[in-house]
Design an enzyme around this catalytic site. Sequence first.
Site, PDB file in Angstrom:
ATOM      1  N   ASP A   1      31.256  65.061  33.535  1.00 30.65           N
ATOM      2  CA  ASP A   1      32.173  64.004  33.095  1.00 30.65           C
ATOM      3  C   ASP A   1      33.409  64.565  32.384  1.00 30.65           C
ATOM      4  OD1 ASP A   1      30.353  62.275  34.184  1.00 30.65           O
ATOM      5  OD2 ASP A   1      29.541  61.545  32.277  1.00 30.65           O
ATOM      6  N   CYS A  32      29.755  55.607  45.410  1.00 27.37           N
ATOM      7  CA  CYS A  32      31.026  55.299  44.741  1.00 27.37           C
ATOM      8  C   CYS A  32      31.986  56.432  45.037  1.00 27.37           C
ATOM      9  CB  CYS A  32      30.812  55.105  43.244  1.00 27.37           C
ATOM     10  SG  CYS A  32      30.326  56.583  42.396  1.00 27.37           S
ATOM     11  N   LYS A  42      29.294  55.345  25.495  1.00 27.82           N
ATOM     12  CA  LYS A  42      29.044  54.360  26.567  1.00 27.82           C
ATOM     13  C   LYS A  42      27.725  54.661  27.275  1.00 27.82           C
ATOM     14  CE  LYS A  42      31.058  55.136  30.732  1.00 27.82           C
ATOM     15  NZ  LYS A  42      30.170  55.175  31.899  1.00 27.82           N
ATOM     16  N   ASN A  43      27.528  55.932  27.648  1.00 27.47           N
ATOM     17  CA  ASN A  43      26.373  56.254  28.489  1.00 27.47           C
ATOM     18  C   ASN A  43      25.051  56.256  27.728  1.00 27.47           C
ATOM     19  OD1 ASN A  43      28.085  56.343  30.603  1.00 27.47           O
ATOM     20  ND2 ASN A  43      28.140  58.583  30.786  1.00 27.47           N
ATOM     21  N   ARG A  88      25.554  59.070  45.268  1.00 26.18           N
ATOM     22  CA  ARG A  88      24.786  58.500  44.159  1.00 26.18           C
ATOM     23  C   ARG A  88      23.471  57.847  44.615  1.00 26.18           C
ATOM     24  NH1 ARG A  88      28.484  57.129  39.772  1.00 26.18           N
ATOM     25  NH2 ARG A  88      26.726  57.772  38.510  1.00 26.18           N
ATOM     26  N   PRO A  89      22.563  58.622  45.213  1.00 24.72           N
ATOM     27  CA  PRO A  89      21.280  58.059  45.655  1.00 24.72           C
ATOM     28  C   PRO A  89      20.395  57.662  44.469  1.00 24.72           C
ATOM     29  CG  PRO A  89      21.258  60.447  45.864  1.00 24.72           C
ATOM     30  CD  PRO A  89      22.655  60.065  45.437  1.00 24.72           C
ATOM     31  N   ILE A  90      19.332  56.873  44.746  1.00 24.04           N
ATOM     32  CA  ILE A  90      18.407  56.477  43.667  1.00 24.04           C
ATOM     33  C   ILE A  90      16.968  56.861  44.017  1.00 24.04           C
ATOM     34  CG2 ILE A  90      19.808  54.613  42.678  1.00 24.04           C
ATOM     35  CD1 ILE A  90      17.996  52.668  44.335  1.00 24.04           C
ATOM     36  N   ASP A  91      16.820  57.811  44.947  1.00 28.20           N
ATOM     37  CA  ASP A  91      15.474  58.187  45.398  1.00 28.20           C
ATOM     38  C   ASP A  91      14.582  58.661  44.243  1.00 28.20           C
ATOM     39  OD1 ASP A  91      17.485  60.320  45.529  1.00 28.20           O
ATOM     40  OD2 ASP A  91      15.820  61.615  46.132  1.00 28.20           O
ATOM     41  N   LEU A  92      15.169  59.368  43.265  1.00 32.33           N
ATOM     42  CA  LEU A  92      14.337  59.885  42.166  1.00 32.33           C
ATOM     43  C   LEU A  92      13.887  58.752  41.236  1.00 32.33           C
ATOM     44  CD1 LEU A  92      16.431  63.104  41.407  1.00 32.33           C
ATOM     45  CD2 LEU A  92      14.178  63.020  42.511  1.00 32.33           C
ATOM     46  N   ARG A 112      27.457  50.945  38.831  1.00 34.05           N
ATOM     47  CA  ARG A 112      26.282  51.619  39.353  1.00 34.05           C
ATOM     48  C   ARG A 112      25.161  51.746  38.315  1.00 34.05           C
ATOM     49  NH1 ARG A 112      23.504  55.855  39.896  1.00 34.05           N
ATOM     50  NH2 ARG A 112      22.637  56.299  41.956  1.00 34.05           N
ATOM     51  N   ARG A 142      36.953  51.233  31.608  1.00 31.37           N
ATOM     52  CA  ARG A 142      35.484  51.233  31.682  1.00 31.37           C
ATOM     53  C   ARG A 142      34.881  52.157  30.621  1.00 31.37           C
ATOM     54  NH1 ARG A 142      33.281  52.824  37.172  1.00 31.37           N
ATOM     55  NH2 ARG A 142      31.451  52.446  35.928  1.00 31.37           N
TER      56      ARG A 142
END
Length: 432
Positions: free
Chosen positions: A308, A117, A22-23, A122-126, A93, A400
Amino acid sequence: MERIVVRGGRPLIGTVRISGAKNAALPIMAAAILTDSPSVLHRVPRLTDVATISTILRALGVSAEWIGPDSLRLVPSRNGPVEAPSHLVRQMRSSICVLGPLLAMRGAARMATPGGCVIGDRPIDLHLKGLNALGARIEINGAHISGRADRLRGTSIDLKGPYGSTVLGTANVLMAAALAEGRTLIKHAACEPEVQDLARFLNGCGAHIRGIGTPTLVIEGVKSLHGTEHTIIPDRIEAGTFLAAAASTGGEITLEGLRADHLRAVIEAMGRMGVEFHEAEDALTVRRPGPLQAIGLATSPYPGLPTDMQPQLSALLCLTRGISTVREGVHPCRFTHVGELQRMGARIVQGDGQTIIEGVGQLHGAHVTAADLRGGAALMVAALAADGETTISGVDQIDRGYQTLEERLTMLGADISRSEAPPAEQRHRKSA
Ligand code: EPZ
């Protein structure tokens, strides 16, 4: 709303084939935005997350159509829309991985912020740091991201974060850099097999990426990318979950079509618990010859023990007779399974990013709820080994990431079924 009922205590025995990852599939599908001709992906898992990214891509003018049991044809359009539907982005996400491709290919992107979540902030700064360094101008207004980019230019970017690198952040920057002018150097790139698979897909499309699988990626930007045919790597987390399920029930199963080299840390950890493995070409057999042993575990970025797999391995540690420690080094809040395992009789103390598990030898059936994907997988591992009947609600979370899970577990001898939840339970969950 559905639920899964498991009557535990039956050893799993037999052979199971592992699905595509999936990933790996999700960012590779997003990468189709970057191309100017169709691609065909093989070994794509039929999962709800794959359906969600397909719907997002269609909204962005990229058609995604099944042309075989696990083959997907992606047909890009050069000038499609640049806004990803908010309700879908919030649902998943990982839809953030369309941001880099939209900026690189269409010069603009708009989407909702994916937000936090149940497994953490779960930041997205990078992601933003990397894309801005390439020359994009990204703004966040409340719950909205909007970005523009005229011509992206290669540069040197360091993606190291507080918990190591970022998997989808590396994917986003890699995809954007593939079409940037000149050379991009990504330091502290994520080395996960799924990032490697994306890089190989991009190279198949005509990108020039070196250093695949190392923390330093060098990308020589190209003017355009064409479509290609690509087979997604096997899902190491699905494989690891089956390994944990077999070990929890004291069974013996053989996994086929996996990459055991992607599972080294999981095999090493389960080996310390007393689980035995036999490797053959393209197959791995697992058996548990005696009682499970308590151990210390710590998750970390690849090639370390994958976060995971932490919930599923934690479920296994409940079945020992000793004291184990689990340190979560990637998502320090990933413990939704703890309270649910406690309902099944587990003794777990949760602290800051870690748990102490006092093995109780045997869990018992209970009514539990999956709050997130791998937490749900942990409940499945526990339920298969428990005395009596376990009812797992929140099945949509499990769907999922695991395709035809009940069918495959049934083939291995599990007593498991899926049914509609009674109306009273449905009312309760909707209001929760
Ligand atoms: C990917 O998420 C996976 N998802 C996750 O799997 C997995 O848990 C995670 O990588 C780590 O291996 C997909 O591939 C679709 P990260 P991602 O950015 O990329 C912090 C599953 O169960 N961080 O590598 O979103 C972050 O908070 C899912 O299949 C920043 O600080 O994860 C976390 O602590 C769940 N700033 C750490 O880095 C950023 O900008 C790793 O997150 C980004 C991340």
